[in-house]
Design a protein around this motif. Structure first.
Motif, PDB file in Angstrom:
ATOM      1  N   ARG A 428     -19.129 -13.306 -21.213  1.00 53.93           N
ATOM      2  CA  ARG A 428     -19.539 -14.022 -20.002  1.00 53.93           C
ATOM      3  C   ARG A 428     -21.017 -13.772 -19.762  1.00 53.93           C
ATOM      4  O   ARG A 428     -21.558 -12.743 -20.196  1.00 53.93           O
ATOM      5  N   ASP A 429     -21.668 -14.689 -19.079  1.00 54.71           N
ATOM      6  CA  ASP A 429     -23.069 -14.493 -18.714  1.00 54.71           C
ATOM      7  C   ASP A 429     -23.265 -13.070 -18.202  1.00 54.71           C
ATOM      8  O   ASP A 429     -22.543 -12.627 -17.294  1.00 54.71           O
ATOM      9  N   PRO A 430     -24.192 -12.307 -18.768  1.00 54.19           N
ATOM     10  CA  PRO A 430     -24.307 -10.892 -18.394  1.00 54.19           C
ATOM     11  C   PRO A 430     -24.684 -10.660 -16.932  1.00 54.19           C
ATOM     12  O   PRO A 430     -24.258  -9.658 -16.345  1.00 54.19           O
ATOM     13  N   LEU A 431     -25.455 -11.568 -16.339  1.00 48.71           N
ATOM     14  CA  LEU A 431     -25.785 -11.406 -14.918  1.00 48.71           C
ATOM     15  C   LEU A 431     -24.540 -11.602 -14.055  1.00 48.71           C
ATOM     16  O   LEU A 431     -24.276 -10.834 -13.120  1.00 48.71           O
ATOM     17  N   ASP A 432     -23.757 -12.634 -14.373  1.00 50.54           N
ATOM     18  CA  ASP A 432     -22.515 -12.862 -13.625  1.00 50.54           C
ATOM     19  C   ASP A 432     -21.537 -11.707 -13.822  1.00 50.54           C
ATOM     20  O   ASP A 432     -20.867 -11.272 -12.880  1.00 50.54           O
ATOM     21  N   THR A 433     -21.435 -11.234 -15.069  1.00 47.07           N
ATOM     22  CA  THR A 433     -20.558 -10.092 -15.334  1.00 47.07           C
ATOM     23  C   THR A 433     -20.977  -8.890 -14.509  1.00 47.07           C
ATOM     24  O   THR A 433     -20.149  -8.203 -13.895  1.00 47.07           O
TER      25      THR A 433
END
Length: 562
Positions: A428-433
């Motif tokens: 998943r997008d690392p910022l969202d994660t």
């Protein structure tokens, strides 16, 4: 006679709440007889009750070295070790207590709860059933037994026990909350909300009920009743670290749902900041383990192993791995909708096997180096043991999933003992994660999630490890990107079903209809039709994320921020 008088006076002082006088008199007895058991036990108890944990633990250990047949001392020491997160030693203490008193209800209860924590649910059920047999009107024991049952998918029996616990103690907010957790786990969210509301009506400052209520709903500007309960809890809760954290998480969820991003982040930051130092240490230790694993399980290790024993085992294991909050629960729910797949949830068996192998190895050869000790027979035995464990969860399914996200660290071991296993890596997008981790309520473990820098460093290290696994495991591993999955579920679902070797079934497009226990923080989300609103969530908090971006480094480049 004088010693007897001092000892009686010490116990009288303790009974009266005069801990200082009790300690003085107990030490006077020990000055005359250094290991007198009653005085030493009382001194340990006084140290525990006056919050001198190190001293209390040392005193209990001293007592038990000299006088091992004191069940209550073993139990008390176990409780203190459990409070420190030393679950293995705590379990050993409870077992020692029971070896001296096989009818010690409290030790059975504590052992069962500890085994639940380490996810040894079968043994936990045995202990908690014994506690209930010995004390059938013990409401707490029945509530814990309900949790052990729901962990095994025996939801009807679990609800029966949880309702019985509430009947036995109808005024307990804790038991109402526990019943709510059982209902939420089984997807009965209306019933769960009523339990949490009842708990908060009984105890307006009950922070755990407030955060549990917040987790299973979306707040709107018009949704005043439950938001008011959360705000009331914030006003009445006790001033301890756990309650403060729970309340800030609940308040953060209210503001996040309502679109007040800055207020939400402020509360999430307040929830996590006190634990940042521990978080960074936890991430550092995890990164060290990743480096060791990557260096050990190289291409040479797997040369000639892929066609080894275990390729014909049934059910075929499906390991779903990735960072927590990366879509592992959604992927499992999609696969579990297939009639030939059983979703077993987060299983601890791989971790138990790794720990056992490491415990037998020399101190100079810790995991993963200790894997060199495994010969072909040991590899075969471990593979059969794991598959038997899966069969206990479902005797008939062709595929059984294990979605413990942290198994990504053990993919080398898994591929060694289970060459036919299929692996799905959720990305998943690392910022969202990262913000999803930072905003979440983890009951235990995941200490790194209390600091954005620690989370960023861990995601970056994990991405490097997964790149390594892709190289050495090849077609055994499939990577699924969360953003692609939620944008257009059908092609990705087809790809996953094909990867695990099954024919397509349209039920996989209706994962929210699957009736099965879900024990993770995603219990509410995975029972909604697949939605996209969590994708790109981090942009709302962009002004707060500079330290996270720096920690992520190269993990931000490429697909989905990867």
């Amino acid at each position: 006679m004088r010693l007897d008088r001092w000892l009686r006076s010490a116990f009288d002082a303790h009974q009266a709440g005069n801990l200082r006088e009790a300690e003085k008199l107990a030490r006077r007895v020990l000055g005359a007889i250094p290991d007198q058991p009653d005085a030493l036990h009382l001194l340990a108890t006084v140290a525990r009750e006056s919050s001198r944990a190190d001293l209390a633990i040392n005193l209990y250990r001293r007592l038990l070295r000299r006088h091992p047949a004191i069940p209550i001392a073993h139990n008390s020491l176990g409780n203190m070790l459990q409070e420190r997160g030393e679950w293995g030693p705590a379990i050993a203490c409870y077992e020692a207590a029971l070896s001296h008193d096989p009818r010690y209800v409290t030790a059975y209860f504590n052992l069962g709860r500890a085994l639940l924590h380490v996810r040894d649910v079968t043994r936990a059920e045995t202990c908690l059933r014994r506690a209930v047999d010995l004390a059938p009107n013990d409401a707490q024991a029945r509530s814990s037994l309900a949790r052990a049952l729901v962990e095994q998918g025996r939801t009807e029996d679990a609800v029966t026990e949880a309702l019985r616990s509430v009947e036995l103690d109808p005024g307990s907010a804790v038991l109402q909350n526990d019943l709510g957790v059982i209902h939420a786990t089984t997807g009965e969210f209306d019933a769960a909300r009523e339990c949490y509301r009842t708990a908060l009506a009984m105890e307006p400052g009950y922070a755990k009920a407030a955060v549990n209520l917040a987790k299973i709903k979306r707040f709107t500007a018009e949704d005043d009743l439950d938001a008011a309960l959360v705000l009331t809890a914030a006003e009445h809760a006790p001033d301890d670290p756990g309650s403060r954290r729970d309340l800030h998480l609940a308040l953060g969820k209210v503001h996040d749902d309502r679109g007040d991003w800055d207020a939400a982040f402020m509360h999430y930051d307040e929830a996590n900041r006190p634990f940042a130092e521990v978080a960074r240490a936890d991430a550092g230790a995890a990164l060290g383990r990743m480096d060791q694993v990557r260096a050990f399980f190289d291409a040479d290790w797997f040369a000639g192993r892929a066609a080894g024993a275990g390729t014909d085992l049934v059910p075929v294991p499906v390991l779903i791995v990735g960072m927590p909050r990366s879509g592992t629960s959604l992927v499992e729910q999609i696969l579990a909708a297939h009639p030939d797949v059983h979703g077993a949830g987060e299983l601890s068996e791989i971790g138990h096997m790794v720990a056992e192998i490491a415990s037998r190895a020399a101190a100079s050869d810790p995991y993963p180096g200790c894997m060199r000790s495994l010969d072909a027979d040991a590899v075969r035995t471990l593979g059969h043991r794991y598959v038997s464990h899966l069969r206990n969860h479902s005797p008939d399914a062709a595929r059984v999933t294990d979605k413990l996200p942290g198994n990504y660290l053990h993919l080398g071991f898994i591929a060694t003992i289970l060459p036919a296993a299929r692996i799905i890596h959720c990305r998943r997008d690392p910022l969202d994660t990262a913000i999803s981790l930072y905003f979440n309520d983890f009951e235990s473990g995941h200490d790194y999630s209390n600091d954005l820098v620690a989370i960023g460093r861990l995601i970056r290290g994990m991405r490097a490890l997964m790149t390594h696994w892709e190289a050495v495991l090849g077609e055994r591993m499939l990577t699924v990107d969360y953003e692609t999955l939620v944008a257009d579920p059908e092609p990705e679902a087809h790809r996953m079903v094909r990867h695990i070797g099954l024919e397509w079934n349209d039920a996989c497009l209706r994962p929210h209809e699957v009736a099965r226990p879900v024990h993770t923080a995603s219990a509410w989300q995975v029972r909604q039709p697949v939605y996209r609103r969590s994708a790109g969530r981090a942009h709302r908090y962009e002004r707060h994320l500079a330290p996270l971006r720096e920690a992520l480094g190269e993990a931000l480049s490429g697909q989905g921020g990867a």
